[in-house]
Design a protein around this motif. Structure first.
Motif, PDB file in Angstrom:
ATOM      1  N   GLU A 120      11.251  49.465 -11.534  1.00 24.68           N
ATOM      2  CA  GLU A 120      10.492  48.747 -10.001  1.00 24.68           C
ATOM      3  C   GLU A 120       9.998  47.833 -10.627  1.00 24.68           C
ATOM      4  OE1 GLU A 120       9.834  49.526  -5.659  1.00 24.68           O
ATOM      5  OE2 GLU A 120      11.731  49.746  -7.673  1.00 24.68           O
ATOM      6  N   HIS A 121       9.230  47.488 -10.980  1.00 31.74           N
ATOM      7  CA  HIS A 121       8.725  46.019 -10.989  1.00 31.74           C
ATOM      8  C   HIS A 121       9.660  44.454 -10.886  1.00 31.74           C
ATOM      9  CE1 HIS A 121       6.061  42.892 -12.283  1.00 31.74           C
ATOM     10  NE2 HIS A 121       6.333  42.379 -13.581  1.00 31.74           N
ATOM     11  N   GLU A 122      10.604  44.578 -11.743  1.00 37.33           N
ATOM     12  CA  GLU A 122      11.520  43.386 -11.773  1.00 37.33           C
ATOM     13  C   GLU A 122      12.220  43.848 -10.753  1.00 37.33           C
ATOM     14  OE1 GLU A 122      13.498  44.762 -15.717  1.00 37.33           O
ATOM     15  OE2 GLU A 122      12.505  44.133 -17.135  1.00 37.33           O
ATOM     16  N   ARG A 123      12.495  45.043  -9.289  1.00 39.91           N
ATOM     17  CA  ARG A 123      13.582  44.907  -8.815  1.00 39.91           C
ATOM     18  C   ARG A 123      12.337  43.768  -7.555  1.00 39.91           C
ATOM     19  NH1 ARG A 123      14.017  46.842  -4.044  1.00 39.91           N
ATOM     20  NH2 ARG A 123      11.783  48.854  -4.111  1.00 39.91           N
ATOM     21  N   LYS A 124      11.280  44.053  -8.043  1.00 38.94           N
ATOM     22  CA  LYS A 124      10.264  43.665  -6.726  1.00 38.94           C
ATOM     23  C   LYS A 124      10.146  42.049  -6.714  1.00 38.94           C
ATOM     24  CE  LYS A 124       7.685  48.153  -5.503  1.00 38.94           C
ATOM     25  NZ  LYS A 124       6.318  48.180  -5.648  1.00 38.94           N
ATOM     26  N   GLU A 125       9.994  41.565  -7.760  1.00 35.52           N
ATOM     27  CA  GLU A 125       9.968  40.320  -8.481  1.00 35.52           C
ATOM     28  C   GLU A 125      11.646  39.770  -8.397  1.00 35.52           C
ATOM     29  OE1 GLU A 125       7.622  38.724 -10.398  1.00 35.52           O
ATOM     30  OE2 GLU A 125       6.230  40.806  -9.352  1.00 35.52           O
ATOM     31  N   HIS A 126      11.950  40.552  -8.239  1.00 30.10           N
ATOM     32  CA  HIS A 126      13.676  39.829  -7.839  1.00 30.10           C
ATOM     33  C   HIS A 126      13.702  39.224  -5.768  1.00 30.10           C
ATOM     34  CE1 HIS A 126      17.789  39.111  -7.362  1.00 30.10           C
ATOM     35  NE2 HIS A 126      17.945  39.909  -6.044  1.00 30.10           N
ATOM     36  N   LEU A 127      13.018  40.678  -5.838  1.00 33.94           N
ATOM     37  CA  LEU A 127      12.960  40.751  -4.224  1.00 33.94           C
ATOM     38  C   LEU A 127      12.487  39.313  -3.746  1.00 33.94           C
ATOM     39  CD1 LEU A 127      12.527  44.161  -3.139  1.00 33.94           C
ATOM     40  CD2 LEU A 127      14.577  43.002  -2.767  1.00 33.94           C
ATOM     41  N   LYS A 128      11.215  38.815  -4.578  1.00 33.94           N
ATOM     42  CA  LYS A 128      10.450  37.831  -3.918  1.00 33.94           C
ATOM     43  C   LYS A 128      10.666  36.564  -3.538  1.00 33.94           C
ATOM     44  CE  LYS A 128       6.196  40.294  -5.609  1.00 33.94           C
ATOM     45  NZ  LYS A 128       5.264  39.297  -7.349  1.00 33.94           N
ATOM     46  N   THR A 129      12.586  36.393  -5.076  1.00 34.62           N
ATOM     47  CA  THR A 129      12.732  35.063  -5.234  1.00 34.62           C
ATOM     48  C   THR A 129      13.979  34.769  -4.075  1.00 34.62           C
ATOM     49  OG1 THR A 129      14.656  36.084  -6.675  1.00 34.62           O
ATOM     50  CG2 THR A 129      12.755  35.852  -7.598  1.00 34.62           C
ATOM     51  N   LEU A 130      14.079  35.713  -3.523  1.00 35.84           N
ATOM     52  CA  LEU A 130      14.723  35.812  -2.257  1.00 35.84           C
ATOM     53  C   LEU A 130      14.243  35.474  -1.027  1.00 35.84           C
ATOM     54  CD1 LEU A 130      17.123  39.165  -3.112  1.00 35.84           C
ATOM     55  CD2 LEU A 130      17.785  36.754  -3.336  1.00 35.84           C
ATOM     56  N   ASP A 131      15.183  34.295   0.202  1.00 32.55           N
ATOM     57  CA  ASP A 131      14.526  34.063   1.158  1.00 32.55           C
ATOM     58  C   ASP A 131      14.596  35.469   2.249  1.00 32.55           C
ATOM     59  OD1 ASP A 131      17.144  35.305   2.622  1.00 32.55           O
ATOM     60  OD2 ASP A 131      17.908  32.927   1.784  1.00 32.55           O
ATOM     61  N   GLU A 132      14.314  35.690   3.481  1.00 34.38           N
ATOM     62  CA  GLU A 132      13.957  36.673   4.471  1.00 34.38           C
ATOM     63  C   GLU A 132      15.852  37.746   4.547  1.00 34.38           C
ATOM     64  OE1 GLU A 132      12.367  39.678   6.255  1.00 34.38           O
ATOM     65  OE2 GLU A 132      11.326  37.942   5.180  1.00 34.38           O
ATOM     66  N   GLU A 133      16.310  36.379   5.143  1.00 31.93           N
ATOM     67  CA  GLU A 133      17.828  37.381   5.357  1.00 31.93           C
ATOM     68  C   GLU A 133      18.230  38.877   4.072  1.00 31.93           C
ATOM     69  OE1 GLU A 133      22.172  36.798   7.202  1.00 31.93           O
ATOM     70  OE2 GLU A 133      20.851  34.756   6.882  1.00 31.93           O
ATOM     71  N   ALA A 134      18.384  37.872   2.578  1.00 32.15           N
ATOM     72  CA  ALA A 134      18.882  38.107   1.982  1.00 32.15           C
ATOM     73  C   ALA A 134      17.949  39.274   1.337  1.00 32.15           C
ATOM     74  CB  ALA A 134      18.742  36.666   0.136  1.00 32.15           C
ATOM     75  N   ARG A 135      16.684  38.889   1.372  1.00 30.28           N
ATOM     76  CA  ARG A 135      15.734  40.504   0.878  1.00 30.28           C
ATOM     77  C   ARG A 135      15.607  41.445   2.057  1.00 30.28           C
ATOM     78  NH1 ARG A 135      11.851  37.799   0.965  1.00 30.28           N
ATOM     79  NH2 ARG A 135      10.857  37.578   2.982  1.00 30.28           N
ATOM     80  N   GLN A 136      16.256  41.559   2.969  1.00 26.97           N
ATOM     81  CA  GLN A 136      16.186  42.180   4.185  1.00 26.97           C
ATOM     82  C   GLN A 136      17.634  42.893   3.349  1.00 26.97           C
ATOM     83  OE1 GLN A 136      14.616  43.495   6.627  1.00 26.97           O
ATOM     84  NE2 GLN A 136      16.300  45.635   7.279  1.00 26.97           N
ATOM     85  N   LYS A 137      18.522  42.684   3.445  1.00 19.48           N
ATOM     86  CA  LYS A 137      20.238  43.771   2.679  1.00 19.48           C
ATOM     87  C   LYS A 137      20.206  43.648   1.226  1.00 19.48           C
ATOM     88  CE  LYS A 137      23.573  39.457   4.982  1.00 19.48           C
ATOM     89  NZ  LYS A 137      24.383  38.425   4.921  1.00 19.48           N
ATOM     90  N   GLU A 138      18.928  43.058   0.520  1.00 16.39           N
ATOM     91  CA  GLU A 138      19.163  43.335  -1.173  1.00 16.39           C
ATOM     92  C   GLU A 138      18.384  45.004  -0.696  1.00 16.39           C
ATOM     93  OE1 GLU A 138      19.504  43.479  -5.274  1.00 16.39           O
ATOM     94  OE2 GLU A 138      19.901  42.058  -3.370  1.00 16.39           O
ATOM     95  N   GLU A 139      17.119  45.232   0.597  1.00 14.44           N
ATOM     96  CA  GLU A 139      16.672  46.618   0.501  1.00 14.44           C
ATOM     97  C   GLU A 139      17.193  47.383   1.164  1.00 14.44           C
ATOM     98  OE1 GLU A 139      13.939  47.245  -0.761  1.00 14.44           O
ATOM     99  OE2 GLU A 139      12.069  45.946  -0.208  1.00 14.44           O
ATOM    100  N   GLU A 140      18.292  47.386   2.352  1.00  8.68           N
ATOM    101  CA  GLU A 140      19.288  47.885   2.739  1.00  8.68           C
ATOM    102  C   GLU A 140      19.922  48.408   1.824  1.00  8.68           C
ATOM    103  OE1 GLU A 140      21.087  45.265   6.149  1.00  8.68           O
ATOM    104  OE2 GLU A 140      19.208  45.505   7.310  1.00  8.68           O
ATOM    105  N   HIS A 141      20.764  47.674   0.850  1.00  6.84           N
ATOM    106  CA  HIS A 141      21.421  47.691  -0.149  1.00  6.84           C
ATOM    107  C   HIS A 141      20.810  49.133  -1.326  1.00  6.84           C
ATOM    108  CE1 HIS A 141      25.010  48.073  -3.002  1.00  6.84           C
ATOM    109  NE2 HIS A 141      23.680  47.682  -4.056  1.00  6.84           N
ATOM    110  N   TYR A 142      19.273  48.951  -1.346  1.00  6.88           N
ATOM    111  CA  TYR A 142      19.117  49.823  -1.941  1.00  6.88           C
ATOM    112  C   TYR A 142      18.272  51.227  -1.767  1.00  6.88           C
ATOM    113  CZ  TYR A 142      14.696  51.594  -4.472  1.00  6.88           C
ATOM    114  OH  TYR A 142      13.611  52.103  -5.490  1.00  6.88           O
ATOM    115  N   GLU A 143      18.632  51.513  -0.199  1.00  8.18           N
ATOM    116  CA  GLU A 143      18.549  52.261   0.884  1.00  8.18           C
ATOM    117  C   GLU A 143      19.595  53.279   0.575  1.00  8.18           C
ATOM    118  OE1 GLU A 143      16.134  53.925   1.380  1.00  8.18           O
ATOM    119  OE2 GLU A 143      14.491  52.296   0.903  1.00  8.18           O
ATOM    120  N   GLU A 144      20.225  52.693   0.912  1.00  4.94           N
ATOM    121  CA  GLU A 144      21.739  53.515   0.292  1.00  4.94           C
ATOM    122  C   GLU A 144      21.772  53.947  -0.519  1.00  4.94           C
ATOM    123  OE1 GLU A 144      26.962  51.486   0.732  1.00  4.94           O
ATOM    124  OE2 GLU A 144      25.013  50.209   1.786  1.00  4.94           O
TER     125      GLU A 144
END
Length: 295
Positions: A120-144
């Protein structure tokens, strides 16, 4: 030592508390000469291995040797007598092995918790490297992925009649209406020793786990599957292994199949590990974990 008929019989007929108290160790005096000779040889090899290990530690440049910690590695045998394997050695081995077994599940839980937190820590660190749009897509994919993983057929309670009947029908190819506990036990006691050991028990849960975990699915973590397998085994052992010897005898198994819990079990939910675990983590716990990771 189990190759010696006398010792094997005593081992299977001795209560776990008596084993812990050293009563079984005294049976060493009655094993065959061949077995004693082999034990003497193995002890000499182990003493030499430990002494070599200590010497290597001492010779390593710049490393301060913790002699007390190193000598603790001898606690499972009497190194003052390095030539023959005696009752004291067997008593020490039994106590050391018993302690290891009793702590195995606890240590496994902690190891798996660290694995999930790191993931989970690595997932959150990866999110920090993304822009807002990419981060939103990543979070939606994660929930899916969470929803897909949670959508699976009913899981039978481990060790229940429904669960064993499913193995009987799908793995053994037998008529579920003719389910017989004694026959089932004999079929799955693969080494024929009259006991279900931990590996034989864990093998019984494969059909249930396949309902939830598929190695070809992105959302299914095989590490989590194996932790769930061990969780099922631990649960059945706690319910059925009445003498706490980490084996399920034929009698213990048959007795369990006559209980109400076997015929009318409660439900069983496969743990969604990362979501349950991390959902209850406080900010303090997470900061503490991240500090440990940095160290």
């Amino acid at each position: 030592m189990e190759k010696d008929p006398h010792f094997r019989e005593k081992l299977h007929n001795t209560d776990m508390e008596d084993i812990k108290q050293g009563k079984l160790a005294k049976e060493l005096d009655f094993v065959s000469h061949h077995v004693r000779t082999k034990l003497d040889e193995l002890k000499r090899q182990e003493v030499n291995r430990l002494r070599t290990l200590i010497k290597v530690k001492q010779d390593m440049n710049g490393e301060k040797v913790d002699h007390k910690a190193l000598l603790k590695q001898f606690e499972h045998l009497n190194h003052m007598n390095p030539y023959t394997f005696e009752v004291e050695d067997l008593d020490r081995l039994i106590k050391s092995a018993t302690n290891d077994l009793e702590n195995f599940d606890k240590e496994r839980h902690e190891d798996f918790k660290r694995y999930e937190m790191t993931k989970e820590h690595e997932r959150k660190e990866h999110l920090k490297t993304l822009d807002e749009e990419a981060r939103q897509k990543e979070e939606e994919h994660y929930e899916e992925m969470k929803k897909k993983h949670a959508d699976h057929p009913k899981i039978n309670h481990p060790g229940s009649q429904d669960q064993l009947k499913e193995v009987w029908e799908e793995a053994d190819g037998l008529d579920p209406n003719e389910f017989d506990p004694k026959t089932f036990f004999n079929l799955h006691d693969t080494n024929g020793d009259g006991y279900f050991d931990e590996q034989e028990l864990e093998a019984l849960f494969t059909k249930e786990l396949e309902k939830v975990y598929d190695p070809t699915h992105e959302e299914d973590d095989m590490m989590e599957m194996e932790e769930e397998r061990l969780r099922m085994r631990e649960h059945v052992m706690n319910e059925v292994d009445t003498n706490r010897d980490r084996l399920v005898s034929r009698d213990e198994f048959i007795t369990a199949t006559n209980r109400k819990e076997f015929l009318e079990p409660d439900g069983w939910e496969v743990m969604l590990f990362i979501f349950l675990l991390l959902g209850h983590q406080s900010e303090h716990s997470e900061r503490k974990f991240l500090t440990a990771q940095e160290k």
